[in-house]
Write an enzyme that holds these catalytic residues in place. Structure first.
Site, PDB file in Angstrom:
ATOM      1  N   HIS A  14      39.197  35.695  40.621  1.00 28.63           N
ATOM      2  CA  HIS A  14      39.715  35.718  41.989  1.00 28.63           C
ATOM      3  C   HIS A  14      39.535  37.101  42.602  1.00 28.63           C
ATOM      4  O   HIS A  14      40.178  38.057  42.205  1.00 28.63           O
ATOM      5  CB  HIS A  14      41.200  35.337  41.961  1.00 28.63           C
ATOM      6  CG  HIS A  14      41.835  35.255  43.305  1.00 28.63           C
ATOM      7  ND1 HIS A  14      42.900  36.057  43.668  1.00 28.63           N
ATOM      8  CD2 HIS A  14      41.571  34.467  44.368  1.00 28.63           C
ATOM      9  CE1 HIS A  14      43.273  35.756  44.894  1.00 28.63           C
ATOM     10  NE2 HIS A  14      42.481  34.794  45.349  1.00 28.63           N
ATOM     11  N   HIS A  56      38.921  39.956  52.000  1.00 27.84           N
ATOM     12  CA  HIS A  56      39.746  38.759  52.171  1.00 27.84           C
ATOM     13  C   HIS A  56      40.377  38.674  53.551  1.00 27.84           C
ATOM     14  O   HIS A  56      40.390  37.616  54.175  1.00 27.84           O
ATOM     15  CB  HIS A  56      40.850  38.716  51.113  1.00 27.84           C
ATOM     16  CG  HIS A  56      41.780  37.553  51.272  1.00 27.84           C
ATOM     17  ND1 HIS A  56      42.932  37.612  52.042  1.00 27.84           N
ATOM     18  CD2 HIS A  56      41.715  36.291  50.775  1.00 27.84           C
ATOM     19  CE1 HIS A  56      43.530  36.445  52.022  1.00 27.84           C
ATOM     20  NE2 HIS A  56      42.826  35.620  51.257  1.00 27.84           N
TER      21      HIS A  56
END
Length: 312
Positions: A14, A56
């Site tokens: 991740h 992100h």
């Protein structure tokens, strides 16, 4: 519910090995590769000159030193948006451990702020790095790319989807070829439909399902988690990515309690990926990441995103 044991389980790093070094940095990518994960995730935002970069958030406040380098470049809402900076300007920044809105570290036991410089990666650079590491280490580790906020970018006169597809073509993902394994994911159904119909992408597509409170888009994600919702999205995607809290409803007598998501997914022939496993943020009743991962695997989950992909 029937328990299914799957022969393999896909481990996705991740934002790289983000439990150990700042997320989406080259160091995070390299470490994740060294941990022999199956895929490394890239979230994609756009620079002012329309270049996909691996970040992100829509804005830079909580993951970089932007306020020190460009102290006057915030919008009226106080945020420093990625799209307001050229790639040349973004390259002047250094990524740092994620902070909360009050400036405190999001994960205080992880990598600490330091004078080390962690440059922002373009999507092309991240893919090139993984391809080279695959070559030198004789591995076949894939990329797992998320097109972030495509509707928001459309309102800013950018086409995030087209920009990502162009980078993929330049990196050799075209005409049925794929220099690495690849998944493409988005919270926006229309983005996935465009990938399939407009860009003729035949790589695996993943419909991410959020919590409605996150305001990811105008989509009613509660309805997508129903059988009817999953049946509808199976027309354009073969996979769903669901929040761990929507799947694991609790632990009773040391046994996991699951929602209906897995049953709906099985009926509609959808593979299920789960996000996000964190060793420093375990759900109540879970004693370790290994236990959680084993439960997910036995329940029939295809794979999971983890900040600590070596803990399995």
């Amino acid at each position: 519910m029937e328990t299914i044991t799957v022969p393999t389980f896909i481990d996705v790093a991740h934002r790289g090995a983000s439990g150990y070094v700042p997320e989406h940095t080259r160091a995070s990518t390299v470490l994740a590769h060294g941990l022999d994960v199956d895929y490394i995730e890239q979230d994609v935002q756009l620079s002012r000159d329309g270049i996909p970069v691996v970040l992100h958030d829509l804005y830079l406040n909580r993951v970089s030193n932007v306020a020190d380098v460009f102290p006057t470049r915030q919008r009226p809402d106080g945020h420093y948006y990625v799209v307001d900076f050229s790639l040349k300007e973004l390259k002047q920044l250094s990524l740092k451990p994620r902070t909360k809105s009050d400036g405190e570290l999001r994960y205080p036991d992880r990598f600490q702020p330091s004078s080390l410089v962690f440059p922002i990666q373009t999507l092309a650079e991240s893919i090139s790095l993984i391809k080279q590491l695959n070559r030198t280490r004789n591995k076949n580790i894939g990329v797992y790319i998320e097109i972030k906020a495509p509707r928001w970018y459309h309102g800013q006169d950018y086409d995030a989807t087209a920009a990502v597809v162009e980078v993929l073509k330049e990196q050799g993902y075209k005409d049925g070829e794929a220099p690495t394994k690849i998944y493409l994911q988005s919270f926006d159904p229309e983005t996935l439909r465009r990938l399939k119909r407009e860009f003729h992408i035949d790589y695996p597509l993943v419909q991410l399902i959020a919590d409605n409170s996150w305001n990811e888009s105008g989509v009613d994600y509660d309805s997508l988690r129903t059988y009817a919702g999953m049946e509808s999205l199976s027309a354009y995607a073969d996979n769903v990515g669901v929040w761990l809290n929507h799947l694991l409803t609790g632990v009773e007598d040391n046994q996991p309690q699951w929602s209906d998501i897995l049953t709906h997914a099985k009926r509609t022939n959808l593979n299920v990926f789960v996000y996000t496993l964190r060793d420093d943020q375990l759900p109540a009743g879970v004693t370790s990441l290994k236990q959680l991962r084993d439960w997910l695997k036995k329940a029939g989950v295809t794979g999971a995103f983890s900040d600590f992909p070596d803990k399995k």
